[in-house]
Design a protein around this motif. Structure first.
Motif, PDB file in Angstrom:
ATOM      1  N   LYS A   3      35.950  39.366  33.537  1.00 53.47           N
ATOM      2  CA  LYS A   3      36.063  38.208  34.422  1.00 53.47           C
ATOM      3  C   LYS A   3      34.815  37.356  34.313  1.00 53.47           C
ATOM      4  O   LYS A   3      33.704  37.874  34.226  1.00 53.47           O
ATOM      5  CB  LYS A   3      36.231  38.661  35.875  1.00 53.47           C
ATOM      6  CG  LYS A   3      37.563  39.277  36.152  1.00 53.47           C
ATOM      7  CD  LYS A   3      37.643  39.644  37.629  1.00 53.47           C
ATOM      8  CE  LYS A   3      38.925  40.375  37.900  1.00 53.47           C
ATOM      9  NZ  LYS A   3      39.006  40.829  39.275  1.00 53.47           N
ATOM     10  N   TYR A  62      46.151  32.854  38.620  1.00 57.53           N
ATOM     11  CA  TYR A  62      47.424  33.580  38.696  1.00 57.53           C
ATOM     12  C   TYR A  62      47.240  35.070  38.423  1.00 57.53           C
ATOM     13  O   TYR A  62      47.828  35.912  39.097  1.00 57.53           O
ATOM     14  CB  TYR A  62      48.454  32.993  37.723  1.00 57.53           C
ATOM     15  CG  TYR A  62      49.075  31.709  38.196  1.00 57.53           C
ATOM     16  CD1 TYR A  62      49.961  31.701  39.268  1.00 57.53           C
ATOM     17  CD2 TYR A  62      48.790  30.503  37.580  1.00 57.53           C
ATOM     18  CE1 TYR A  62      50.551  30.524  39.711  1.00 57.53           C
ATOM     19  CE2 TYR A  62      49.374  29.315  38.012  1.00 57.53           C
ATOM     20  CZ  TYR A  62      50.249  29.339  39.080  1.00 57.53           C
ATOM     21  OH  TYR A  62      50.822  28.172  39.511  1.00 57.53           O
ATOM     22  N   ASP A  63      46.407  35.396  37.435  1.00 63.71           N
ATOM     23  CA  ASP A  63      46.182  36.805  37.094  1.00 63.71           C
ATOM     24  C   ASP A  63      45.508  37.557  38.235  1.00 63.71           C
ATOM     25  O   ASP A  63      45.860  38.699  38.535  1.00 63.71           O
ATOM     26  CB  ASP A  63      45.333  36.932  35.828  1.00 63.71           C
ATOM     27  CG  ASP A  63      46.075  36.524  34.558  1.00 63.71           C
ATOM     28  OD1 ASP A  63      47.327  36.414  34.594  1.00 63.71           O
ATOM     29  OD2 ASP A  63      45.393  36.298  33.537  1.00 63.71           O
ATOM     30  N   ALA A  64      44.542  36.929  38.866  1.00 65.18           N
ATOM     31  CA  ALA A  64      43.765  37.611  39.907  1.00 65.18           C
ATOM     32  C   ALA A  64      44.449  37.590  41.271  1.00 65.18           C
ATOM     33  O   ALA A  64      44.356  38.560  42.026  1.00 65.18           O
ATOM     34  CB  ALA A  64      42.385  36.965  40.024  1.00 65.18           C
ATOM     35  N   ARG A 119      45.181  30.156  34.719  1.00 63.61           N
ATOM     36  CA  ARG A 119      45.688  31.479  34.322  1.00 63.61           C
ATOM     37  C   ARG A 119      44.918  32.593  35.039  1.00 63.61           C
ATOM     38  O   ARG A 119      45.491  33.581  35.472  1.00 63.61           O
ATOM     39  CB  ARG A 119      45.569  31.630  32.797  1.00 63.61           C
ATOM     40  CG  ARG A 119      46.075  32.954  32.277  1.00 63.61           C
ATOM     41  CD  ARG A 119      47.583  32.954  32.138  1.00 63.61           C
ATOM     42  NE  ARG A 119      48.174  33.751  33.200  1.00 63.61           N
ATOM     43  CZ  ARG A 119      49.393  33.601  33.680  1.00 63.61           C
ATOM     44  NH1 ARG A 119      50.182  32.671  33.215  1.00 63.61           N
ATOM     45  NH2 ARG A 119      49.862  34.361  34.619  1.00 63.61           N
ATOM     46  N   SER A 120      43.605  32.414  35.161  1.00 63.12           N
ATOM     47  CA  SER A 120      42.779  33.407  35.862  1.00 63.12           C
ATOM     48  C   SER A 120      43.163  33.486  37.332  1.00 63.12           C
ATOM     49  O   SER A 120      43.201  34.572  37.912  1.00 63.12           O
ATOM     50  CB  SER A 120      41.295  33.058  35.750  1.00 63.12           C
ATOM     51  OG  SER A 120      40.865  33.124  34.414  1.00 63.12           O
ATOM     52  N   GLU A 165      35.031  37.438  42.117  1.00 67.09           N
ATOM     53  CA  GLU A 165      36.290  37.331  42.860  1.00 67.09           C
ATOM     54  C   GLU A 165      36.082  37.023  44.355  1.00 67.09           C
ATOM     55  O   GLU A 165      36.740  36.123  44.884  1.00 67.09           O
ATOM     56  CB  GLU A 165      37.135  38.589  42.672  1.00 67.09           C
ATOM     57  CG  GLU A 165      38.551  38.400  43.158  1.00 67.09           C
ATOM     58  CD  GLU A 165      39.476  39.502  42.709  1.00 67.09           C
ATOM     59  OE1 GLU A 165      40.152  40.070  43.593  1.00 67.09           O
ATOM     60  OE2 GLU A 165      39.548  39.777  41.500  1.00 67.09           O
ATOM     61  N   ALA A 209      39.994  43.868  26.399  1.00 67.36           N
ATOM     62  CA  ALA A 209      40.227  42.976  27.537  1.00 67.36           C
ATOM     63  C   ALA A 209      38.989  42.138  27.817  1.00 67.36           C
ATOM     64  O   ALA A 209      37.860  42.620  27.683  1.00 67.36           O
ATOM     65  CB  ALA A 209      40.582  43.801  28.767  1.00 67.36           C
TER      66      ALA A 209
END
Length: 191
Positions: free
Chosen positions: A5, A45-47, A42-43, A9, A2
């Motif tokens: 990040k 939406y993912d987070a 995308r990040s 955040e 994976a």
């Protein structure tokens, strides 16, 4: 393996919070958020999920941000009257790097009638503000600064209502002098 990040955040959530605070929910597009937050779509939406979920998280972040700043300022106050004046001053005066007005007030006006979760979060934020003011009023009563003729909860509701109005007016060209006159009259309820 994976990927890790490539962003902080809480930092990007603060950026989203400030953008929603400045522009409101409807005016803020996903493209605006991606550009302002400095992360890939995308990040985002993912987070954070979708725009609405991000907005609700930003409301929570805003509540924590404001509560922390108010509590820190209130701790510095020598009297309950000084503490209440600080709360009003915080709503009136520009804060470096922060939009004017209040994200909770803007959200209530824009979304509360049609979004139950946004409504619940704004109502909770308003109730927290009233509780904060009720605590300051109780402190002022113990010190003999404030009247006991009206219930602290009722005084807090009235003062908080004045504070919300000030938060709305602070986004306009209304003079700071007028806003401080409103504070003075509102605080007169405590005598």
């Amino acid at each position: 393996m994976a990927r890790s990040k490539e962003y902080d955040e809480p930092e990007v959530l603060d950026k989203a919070m400030r953008l929603f605070w400045e522009q409101g929910y409807e005016k803020t597009s996903m493209t605006d958020l991606v550009d302002h937050m400095g992360i890939h779509r995308r990040s985002l939406y993912d987070a954070f999920g979708d725009k609405r979920t991000l907005f609700l998280k930003a409301l929570d972040r805003y509540g924590s941000f404001i509560a922390g700043n108010l509590k820190a300022g209130i701790k510095q106050a020598e009297t309950a009257a000084d503490a209440l004046r600080f709360v009003f001053k915080y709503a009136i005066d520009d804060k470096e790097g922060c939009p004017s007005g209040c994200l909770l007030v803007s959200s209530a006006v824009e979304l509360a009638a049609r979004d139950e979760e946004a409504d619940a979060k704004t109502v909770h934020g308003f109730e927290s503000g009233e509780e904060l003011m009720a605590g300051i009023i109780a402190w002022g009563r113990q010190n003999g600064e404030f009247t006991s003729a009206v219930a602290a909860k009722e005084l807090a509701e009235s003062l908080h209502n004045a504070l919300l109005g000030i938060r709305v007016l602070s986004r306009t060209s209304v003079s700071r002098e007028k806003l401080y006159r409103i504070v003075d009259v509102s605080m007169g309820l405590l005598r």
